[in-house]
Design an enzyme around this catalytic site. Structure first.
Site, PDB file in Angstrom:
ATOM      1  N   SER A 121       2.713  27.908  77.931  1.00  0.00           N
ATOM      2  CA  SER A 121       2.830  28.211  76.503  1.00  0.00           C
ATOM      3  C   SER A 121       2.109  27.160  75.661  1.00  0.00           C
ATOM      4  O   SER A 121       1.937  26.005  76.086  1.00  0.00           O
ATOM      5  CB  SER A 121       4.309  28.252  76.124  1.00  0.00           C
ATOM      6  OG  SER A 121       4.896  27.000  76.390  1.00  0.00           O
ATOM      7  N   THR A 122       1.732  27.570  74.459  1.00  0.00           N
ATOM      8  CA  THR A 122       1.030  26.656  73.560  1.00  0.00           C
ATOM      9  C   THR A 122       1.944  25.493  73.177  1.00  0.00           C
ATOM     10  O   THR A 122       1.495  24.348  73.071  1.00  0.00           O
ATOM     11  CB  THR A 122       0.547  27.426  72.319  1.00  0.00           C
ATOM     12  OG1 THR A 122      -0.357  28.439  72.779  1.00  0.00           O
ATOM     13  CG2 THR A 122      -0.189  26.522  71.334  1.00  0.00           C
ATOM     14  N   VAL A 129       4.462  23.981  74.919  1.00  0.00           N
ATOM     15  CA  VAL A 129       4.563  22.964  75.976  1.00  0.00           C
ATOM     16  C   VAL A 129       3.184  22.339  76.223  1.00  0.00           C
ATOM     17  O   VAL A 129       3.074  21.120  76.414  1.00  0.00           O
ATOM     18  CB  VAL A 129       5.138  23.569  77.280  1.00  0.00           C
ATOM     19  CG1 VAL A 129       5.166  22.529  78.387  1.00  0.00           C
ATOM     20  CG2 VAL A 129       6.551  24.099  77.050  1.00  0.00           C
ATOM     21  N   GLY A 130       2.138  23.153  76.165  1.00  0.00           N
ATOM     22  CA  GLY A 130       0.778  22.633  76.375  1.00  0.00           C
ATOM     23  C   GLY A 130       0.419  21.559  75.368  1.00  0.00           C
ATOM     24  O   GLY A 130      -0.241  20.564  75.703  1.00  0.00           O
ATOM     25  N   GLU A 180      -4.711  26.034  79.516  1.00  0.00           N
ATOM     26  CA  GLU A 180      -4.842  27.497  79.423  1.00  0.00           C
ATOM     27  C   GLU A 180      -3.540  27.990  78.823  1.00  0.00           C
ATOM     28  O   GLU A 180      -2.499  27.945  79.477  1.00  0.00           O
ATOM     29  CB  GLU A 180      -5.050  28.111  80.816  1.00  0.00           C
ATOM     30  CG  GLU A 180      -6.342  27.710  81.505  1.00  0.00           C
ATOM     31  CD  GLU A 180      -7.572  28.393  80.941  1.00  0.00           C
ATOM     32  OE1 GLU A 180      -7.449  29.151  79.955  1.00  0.00           O
ATOM     33  OE2 GLU A 180      -8.665  28.150  81.470  1.00  0.00           O
ATOM     34  N   CYS A 232      -1.528  36.481  79.842  1.00  0.00           N
ATOM     35  CA  CYS A 232      -2.073  35.745  78.694  1.00  0.00           C
ATOM     36  C   CYS A 232      -3.198  36.524  78.021  1.00  0.00           C
ATOM     37  O   CYS A 232      -3.450  36.352  76.843  1.00  0.00           O
ATOM     38  CB  CYS A 232      -2.556  34.375  79.144  1.00  0.00           C
ATOM     39  SG  CYS A 232      -3.668  34.459  80.533  1.00  0.00           S
TER      40      CYS A 232
HETATM   41  P1  TAP Z   1       5.878  27.325  79.881  1.00  0.00           P
HETATM   42  O1  TAP Z   1       7.295  27.411  79.549  1.00  0.00           O
HETATM   43  O2  TAP Z   1       4.982  26.564  78.973  1.00  0.00           O
HETATM   44  O3  TAP Z   1       5.817  26.739  81.378  1.00  0.00           O
HETATM   45  C1  TAP Z   1       4.626  26.599  82.093  1.00  0.00           C
HETATM   46  C2  TAP Z   1       4.793  25.530  83.153  1.00  0.00           C
HETATM   47  O4  TAP Z   1       4.997  24.267  82.506  1.00  0.00           O
HETATM   48  C3  TAP Z   1       6.007  25.727  84.063  1.00  0.00           C
HETATM   49  O5  TAP Z   1       5.688  25.291  85.364  1.00  0.00           O
HETATM   50  C4  TAP Z   1       7.046  24.822  83.421  1.00  0.00           C
HETATM   51  O6  TAP Z   1       8.055  24.395  84.299  1.00  0.00           O
HETATM   52  C5  TAP Z   1       6.180  23.665  83.002  1.00  0.00           C
HETATM   53  N1  TAP Z   1       6.784  22.836  81.959  1.00  0.00           N
HETATM   54  C6  TAP Z   1       7.805  23.152  81.114  1.00  0.00           C
HETATM   55  N2  TAP Z   1       8.076  22.104  80.306  1.00  0.00           N
HETATM   56  C7  TAP Z   1       7.220  21.106  80.654  1.00  0.00           C
HETATM   57  C8  TAP Z   1       7.008  19.789  80.182  1.00  0.00           C
HETATM   58  N3  TAP Z   1       7.718  19.266  79.175  1.00  0.00           N
HETATM   59  N4  TAP Z   1       6.045  19.033  80.755  1.00  0.00           N
HETATM   60  C9  TAP Z   1       5.285  19.541  81.757  1.00  0.00           C
HETATM   61  N5  TAP Z   1       5.446  20.796  82.254  1.00  0.00           N
HETATM   62  C10 TAP Z   1       6.390  21.571  81.700  1.00  0.00           C
HETATM   63  O7  TAP Z   1       5.202  28.757  80.006  1.00  0.00           O
HETATM   64  P2  TAP Z   1       5.749  30.035  80.764  1.00  0.00           P
HETATM   65  O8  TAP Z   1       6.821  30.623  79.935  1.00  0.00           O
HETATM   66  O9  TAP Z   1       6.016  29.707  82.190  1.00  0.00           O
HETATM   67  O10 TAP Z   1       4.454  30.985  80.754  1.00  0.00           O
HETATM   68  C11 TAP Z   1       4.165  31.831  79.709  1.00  0.00           C
HETATM   69  C12 TAP Z   1       3.057  31.260  78.832  1.00  0.00           C
HETATM   70  O11 TAP Z   1       1.927  30.908  79.603  1.00  0.00           O
HETATM   71  C13 TAP Z   1       2.548  32.288  77.830  1.00  0.00           C
HETATM   72  O12 TAP Z   1       2.378  31.692  76.578  1.00  0.00           O
HETATM   73  C14 TAP Z   1       1.199  32.695  78.404  1.00  0.00           C
HETATM   74  O13 TAP Z   1       0.290  33.217  77.487  1.00  0.00           O
HETATM   75  C15 TAP Z   1       0.743  31.421  79.005  1.00  0.00           C
HETATM   76  N6  TAP Z   1      -0.266  31.697  80.033  1.00  0.00           N
HETATM   77  C16 TAP Z   1      -1.574  31.377  79.780  1.00  0.00           C
HETATM   78  C17 TAP Z   1      -2.542  31.661  80.713  1.00  0.00           C
HETATM   79  C18 TAP Z   1      -3.972  31.321  80.447  1.00  0.00           C
HETATM   80  S1  TAP Z   1      -4.949  31.340  81.733  1.00  0.00           S
HETATM   81  N7  TAP Z   1      -4.402  31.041  79.259  1.00  0.00           N
HETATM   82  C19 TAP Z   1      -2.188  32.271  81.903  1.00  0.00           C
HETATM   83  C20 TAP Z   1      -0.871  32.593  82.125  1.00  0.00           C
HETATM   84  C21 TAP Z   1       0.092  32.289  81.182  1.00  0.00           C
HETATM   85  P3  TAP Z   1       9.469  25.175  84.410  1.00  0.00           P
HETATM   86  O14 TAP Z   1       9.272  26.172  85.445  1.00  0.00           O
HETATM   87  O15 TAP Z   1      10.462  24.164  84.766  1.00  0.00           O
HETATM   88  O16 TAP Z   1       9.744  25.762  83.037  1.00  0.00           O
END
Ligand code: TAP
Length: 449
Positions: free
Chosen positions: A207-208, A210-211, A228, A262
């Site tokens: 997500s944006t 956390v990113g 990403e 995404c």
């Molecule tokens: P996030 O909640 O941001 O989690 C992504 C990853 O980051 C998970 O492994 C998560 O671990 C980890 N994380 C969480 N908090 C963190 C921190 N403080 N420090 C470091 N890492 C941390 O996203 P999500 O809900 O899994 O995925 C959905 C989002 O990803 C959507 O916004 C989607 O658009 C985006 N996405 C983008 C792309 C590209 S290629 N642009 C592709 C796929 C998805 P946990 O498992 O413990 O939460």
């Protein structure tokens, strides 16, 4: 400490997975530092051979990996098989990189000037739950090819295929410690990748929100980061398009992976003169979208990933003008019917990422309005343009601020072409011919003669 995995198509718990702590991450990074030194010293052809062996091991386990993804993520079996074979293709593609990472010889007076592409060392990769295998491979394959070691943190919800890939790497002969998969939480394992001095580059997909935190942490450590992030991509349909084709393709562009993509084209922008006609064509296409048991070959869309995520997606429908919906199974499992909403430009549904099978349809007036509307979000990841006018296709594709666009198609991902977002959708590019180089630093050496 462990966490529990839930099958999203039944809601039933089926496995406990280890949750690593900071000491375990530090021990893994220490092993990676040692493994990387020997890996980088290998002949390029030896690294290429090892990556091809890893690719073969993945190819031999496509069905097993796919079934794990059906169970853990609820992906339809056909999509999951594609994902597993994509991982093998990405590995094979970047197996060509070690022998091609050439530096330059630059003309100088009084000596010889040469550049080298040096690996960073240890790369930390953090991936989300929506495409657990494929997104991981976009990081680890080019990173390994460039001579780095990798520590990979899968999402807590979906670790199984990543863990299996780690085992397959060892079975294929990759050195111990070179590619390690560490299960655990983002706030512990992910954050340790950010703060650990020996993790020299981070790749984050998610997500944006956390990113942005991850990027801030990396900035404090002066550590490069590839991001990403989220998207709110537009599917722009002009009046001169083949409307039947555009309407038939639209459900796949947003409901694929239950909209948890995404690149989902979660806004359909339609030229006002064909708006009603387009909706008439879209309705049967949405009704025909097959939602159900992900283990069945005929299924096009499975459940959402979790009960909590289903509540978030449902919150977008509060007060929304729902035009029509497809069908979804009743009962246990995190089901959600594909939904088409008529939206205004300021509506939440038109501006925020839903990450579920909900699409907002909005009318536009002319080409300039279409470009302005497409750009009227914080994001800039993907998008599609439907028109039979070549000049318009060129103008609009240049005008839309997104990293990945397609004309008369919804294709976004090919491992041999670059992928990534603009604005709040990310920083840097993955895939394509240059990705291995992105896992190196350029060193310049001047030899006086
Ligand atoms: P996030 O909640 O941001 O989690 C992504 C990853 O980051 C998970 O492994 C998560 O671990 C980890 N994380 C969480 N908090 C963190 C921190 N403080 N420090 C470091 N890492 C941390 O996203 P999500 O809900 O899994 O995925 C959905 C989002 O990803 C959507 O916004 C989607 O658009 C985006 N996405 C983008 C792309 C590209 S290629 N642009 C592709 C796929 C998805 P946990 O498992 O413990 O939460």
């Amino acid at each position: 400490m462990t966490f529990t995995l839930i099958d999203p198509s039944t809601g039933a718990a089926f496995r406990e997975v280890h949750r690593a702590d900071v000491e375990e991450v530090d021990a893994a990074v220490a092993r990676a530092v040692v493994a990387q030194r020997s890996w980088a010293a290998l002949a390029p052809v030896a690294r290429a051979d090892a990556l091809r062996a890893f690719a073969r091991a993945v190819e031999e386990h496509i069905d097993e990996l796919a079934r794990l993804e059906v169970l853990n993520s609820g992906h339809p079996i056909g999509s999951a098989r594609w994902e597993a074979s994509h991982v093998a293709q990405v590995l094979n593609f970047y197996a060509g990189a070690p022998e091609r990472l050439s530096g330059q010889q630059i003309p100088v007076a009084g000596g010889l000037d040469v550049t080298f592409h040096e690996p960073y060392g240890v790369v930390g990769i953090i991936v989300p739950w929506n495409f657990p295998m494929t997104i991981a491979s976009w990081g680890f394959a080019p990173a390994l090819a460039a001579g780095n070691a990798v520590v990979l943190k899968p999402a807590e919800l979906t670790p199984l295929t990543a863990v299996r890939l780690g085992e397959l790497a060892l079975e294929a002969g990759l050195p111990e410690g070179l590619f390690q998969v560490i299960t655990g939480s983002g706030s512990i394992v992910g954050q340790r990748f950010v703060s650990h001095p020996d993790v020299r580059k981070v790749v984050f997909t998610g997500s944006t929100a956390v990113g942005t935190d991850v990027a801030a942490g990396c900035a404090r450590e002066l550590k490069p980061v590839t991001l990403e992030l989220g998207g709110k991509s537009a599917n722009i349909v002009f009046a001169d398009a083949d409307l039947e084709k555009a309407a038939a393709a639209a459900p796949g562009a947003v409901f694929d992976n239950a909209g948890q993509d995404c690149c989902a084209r979660s806004r359909i922008l339609v030229e006002r003169s064909v708006y009603d006609r387009f909706l008439e064509l879209l309705e049967p296409a949405v009704a025909a979208w097959r939602v159900g048991d992900p283990a069945l070959e005929s299924t096009e869309m499975g459940p959402l990933i979790s009960a909590a995520h289903r509540s978030t997606v449902a919150s977008f429908l509060e007060g929304a003008d729902v035009a029509f919906r497809g069908s979804a199974p009743e009962g246990d499992g995190f089901w959600f019917a594909p939904t088409v909403v008529l939206a205004g430009r300021e509506d939440r549904i038109a501006r925020e990422e839903v990450f579920g099978p909900v699409v907002a349809v909005l009318p536009f007036d002319d080409e300039a309005d279409a470009i302005a509307l497409a750009n009227d979000t914080a994001y800039g990841l993907a998008g599609s343009i439907w028109t039979e006018n070549l000049g318009r296709a060129v103008r609009v594709s240049r005008g839309v601020k997104s990293g990945v666009l397609s004309v008369n198609s919804h294709s976004s991902v090919r491992y041999w072409t670059p992928f990534g977002g603009m604005k709040a959708s990310g920083l840097g590019r993955e895939l394509g011919p240059d990705a291995a180089e992105h896992f190196t630093e350029t060193k310049n050496v001047f030899f006086a003669t």
